[in-house]
Enzyme design. Sequence first.
Site, PDB file in Angstrom:
ATOM      1  N   HIS A   1      -2.793   7.049   3.052  1.00 54.77           N
ATOM      2  CA  HIS A   1      -3.313   5.770   2.554  1.00 54.77           C
ATOM      3  C   HIS A   1      -4.687   5.548   3.177  1.00 54.77           C
ATOM      4  CE1 HIS A   1      -3.925   1.745   1.452  1.00 54.77           C
ATOM      5  NE2 HIS A   1      -3.599   1.212   2.610  1.00 54.77           N
TER       6      HIS A   1
ATOM      7  N   CYS B   1       0.809  -1.230   0.000  1.00 53.85           N
ATOM      8  CA  CYS B   1       0.000   0.000   0.000  1.00 53.85           C
ATOM      9  C   CYS B   1       0.838   1.273   0.000  1.00 53.85           C
ATOM     10  CB  CYS B   1      -0.963  -0.006   1.174  1.00 53.85           C
ATOM     11  SG  CYS B   1      -2.006  -1.469   1.206  1.00 53.85           S
TER      12      CYS B   1
ATOM     13  N   ASN C   1     -10.233   0.172   0.950  1.00 52.38           N
ATOM     14  CA  ASN C   1      -8.771   0.224   0.854  1.00 52.38           C
ATOM     15  C   ASN C   1      -8.363  -0.359  -0.501  1.00 52.38           C
ATOM     16  OD1 ASN C   1      -6.034  -0.339   0.971  1.00 52.38           O
ATOM     17  ND2 ASN C   1      -6.074  -1.175   3.039  1.00 52.38           N
TER      18      ASN C   1
HETATM   19  N1  COA Z   1     -18.043  -7.296  11.533  1.00 52.83           N
HETATM   20  C1  COA Z   1     -18.381  -7.436  12.823  1.00 52.83           C
HETATM   21  N2  COA Z   1     -17.509  -7.767  13.779  1.00 52.83           N
HETATM   22  C2  COA Z   1     -16.232  -7.945  13.419  1.00 52.83           C
HETATM   23  C3  COA Z   1     -15.810  -7.802  12.085  1.00 52.83           C
HETATM   24  C4  COA Z   1     -16.768  -7.460  11.135  1.00 52.83           C
HETATM   25  N3  COA Z   1     -16.471  -7.306   9.836  1.00 52.83           N
HETATM   26  N4  COA Z   1     -14.479  -8.024  12.029  1.00 52.83           N
HETATM   27  C5  COA Z   1     -14.085  -8.298  13.274  1.00 52.83           C
HETATM   28  N5  COA Z   1     -15.144  -8.251  14.115  1.00 52.83           N
HETATM   29  C6  COA Z   1     -15.154  -8.477  15.569  1.00 52.83           C
HETATM   30  C7  COA Z   1     -13.946  -9.199  16.057  1.00 52.83           C
HETATM   31  O1  COA Z   1     -14.119 -10.583  15.888  1.00 52.83           O
HETATM   32  C8  COA Z   1     -13.895  -8.778  17.500  1.00 52.83           C
HETATM   33  O2  COA Z   1     -14.790  -9.565  18.207  1.00 52.83           O
HETATM   34  P1  COA Z   1     -14.393 -10.090  19.687  1.00 52.83           P
HETATM   35  O3  COA Z   1     -14.194  -8.834  20.492  1.00 52.83           O
HETATM   36  O4  COA Z   1     -15.567 -10.893  20.066  1.00 52.83           O
HETATM   37  O5  COA Z   1     -13.137 -10.869  19.496  1.00 52.83           O
HETATM   38  C9  COA Z   1     -14.456  -7.361  17.482  1.00 52.83           C
HETATM   39  O6  COA Z   1     -15.138  -7.216  16.236  1.00 52.83           O
HETATM   40  C10 COA Z   1     -13.394  -6.293  17.600  1.00 52.83           C
HETATM   41  O7  COA Z   1     -12.312  -6.656  16.772  1.00 52.83           O
HETATM   42  P2  COA Z   1     -11.003  -5.799  16.664  1.00 52.83           P
HETATM   43  O8  COA Z   1     -10.058  -6.510  15.779  1.00 52.83           O
HETATM   44  O9  COA Z   1     -10.533  -5.358  17.988  1.00 52.83           O
HETATM   45  O10 COA Z   1     -11.593  -4.510  15.944  1.00 52.83           O
HETATM   46  P3  COA Z   1     -10.826  -3.207  15.563  1.00 52.83           P
HETATM   47  O11 COA Z   1     -11.486  -2.064  16.213  1.00 52.83           O
HETATM   48  O12 COA Z   1      -9.351  -3.361  15.720  1.00 52.83           O
HETATM   49  O13 COA Z   1     -11.148  -3.104  14.019  1.00 52.83           O
HETATM   50  C11 COA Z   1     -10.052  -3.499  11.922  1.00 52.83           C
HETATM   51  C12 COA Z   1     -10.746  -4.117  13.147  1.00 52.83           C
HETATM   52  C13 COA Z   1      -9.566  -4.629  11.027  1.00 52.83           C
HETATM   53  C14 COA Z   1     -11.078  -2.643  11.181  1.00 52.83           C
HETATM   54  C15 COA Z   1      -8.886  -2.618  12.399  1.00 52.83           C
HETATM   55  O14 COA Z   1      -8.079  -3.334  13.304  1.00 52.83           O
HETATM   56  C16 COA Z   1      -8.020  -2.150  11.255  1.00 52.83           C
HETATM   57  O15 COA Z   1      -8.454  -1.389  10.403  1.00 52.83           O
HETATM   58  N6  COA Z   1      -6.748  -2.553  11.251  1.00 52.83           N
HETATM   59  C17 COA Z   1      -5.823  -2.173  10.223  1.00 52.83           C
HETATM   60  C18 COA Z   1      -6.138  -2.899   8.962  1.00 52.83           C
HETATM   61  C19 COA Z   1      -5.461  -2.299   7.782  1.00 52.83           C
HETATM   62  O16 COA Z   1      -5.294  -1.115   7.718  1.00 52.83           O
HETATM   63  N7  COA Z   1      -5.058  -3.149   6.846  1.00 52.83           N
HETATM   64  C20 COA Z   1      -4.459  -2.741   5.645  1.00 52.83           C
HETATM   65  C21 COA Z   1      -3.113  -2.176   5.854  1.00 52.83           C
HETATM   66  S1  COA Z   1      -2.469  -1.579   4.358  1.00 52.83           S
END
Ligand code: COA
Length: 307
Positions: free
Chosen positions: A232, A108, A262
């Site tokens: 990004h 990215c 993304n």
């Molecule tokens: N819908 C509903 N619930 C979801 C879900 C979805 N699509 N994806 C995950 N969950 C759940 C998880 O299972 C977790 O449940 P639990 O608490 O029972 O275990 C809960 O939501 C919280 O998960 P968590 O991972 O803490 O959420 P978050 O606030 O960190 O958000 C992302 C998740 C992936 C959106 C976030 O971590 C993120 O954007 N990370 C960076 C990803 C990124 O930028 N990638 C590309 C890089 S170039």
Amino acid sequence: MGMRILGWGTALPDKVVTNADLEKTLDTSDEWIIERSGIRERRIGDSTTDLAVGAGRAAIEQAGVDPASIGLMILATTTPDQQVPATSAQVHHELGLSGGAFDLNAACSGFVYALVTANAMLSTGPNRILVVGAETLSRITDWTDRNTAVLFGDGGGALVVESVPDEGQLLAWDLGLDAEARHILQADHGGYIKMDGREVFKRAVRVMVDSAKRTLEQAKVRPDEVKLLVPHQANIRIIQAACDRLGIDREKAALVMHRTGNTSSASIPLALVDAIEQGRLEDGDLVLLAGFGAGMTWGSALIRWQA
Ligand code: COA
């Protein structure tokens, strides 16, 4: 010698996939996706070649130059259409460019890497370069995995750049990577993206902020002098946290993720072109590009805008 931006363009597939569409097949909700990522819908479809050609053609038309006067193309992509040949070969052919072409994969951060590479190449070789970021992440997304499926989309963006005898528009840049974090975001050949979302989130904010600070220091520019931040487009909360830590008003961030998701290498040019088309830039404005991605790579670049 320096670099001047002559033209810009984007391409997005026609098919819109909303969060409500994803709710039908995944244990997720529109509310969760918007709150946790800022994404409302994404575009899916086409090939990486199609999107690169679409964005490249738009940028060349906007620049008003003969495609044959462009002596190099750099295609930033992490989703090439084939392993061999490079996707840039077909794109170069379809656009009628001259000189060479190559793919560049820095995930990215790819578009920033490509722009910095183009800036360096301009001082030694071709005097016009097409820089493209194009991706079809939908092909390496597991549509049954709610952890990743809600985040990614397809798209392309491009700039035509030209050499100028003065300092040019690219004032400073910083590229880097931390290979110890390469396992937190990966896809094997023929496989799907696997990601430790929380770990990526934490590191993304840190590396984006640190890289942006190095670039600003190099140019002797204060954060409050930046008119537009083009980050990004991975997660609105990553962008807001980075703005707060950098001391750049959140309103100064260019945002398209709510409608594109993304799109990896395409996300920075998509956001930049959107800001240009909304009339958010005036000549002389300072624009800070800041990316991060798998690797874990990062890249930032400071541009002085000149239409
Ligand atoms: N819908 C509903 N619930 C979801 C879900 C979805 N699509 N994806 C995950 N969950 C759940 C998880 O299972 C977790 O449940 P639990 O608490 O029972 O275990 C809960 O939501 C919280 O998960 P968590 O991972 O803490 O959420 P978050 O606030 O960190 O958000 C992302 C998740 C992936 C959106 C976030 O971590 C993120 O954007 N990370 C960076 C990803 C990124 O930028 N990638 C590309 C890089 S170039």
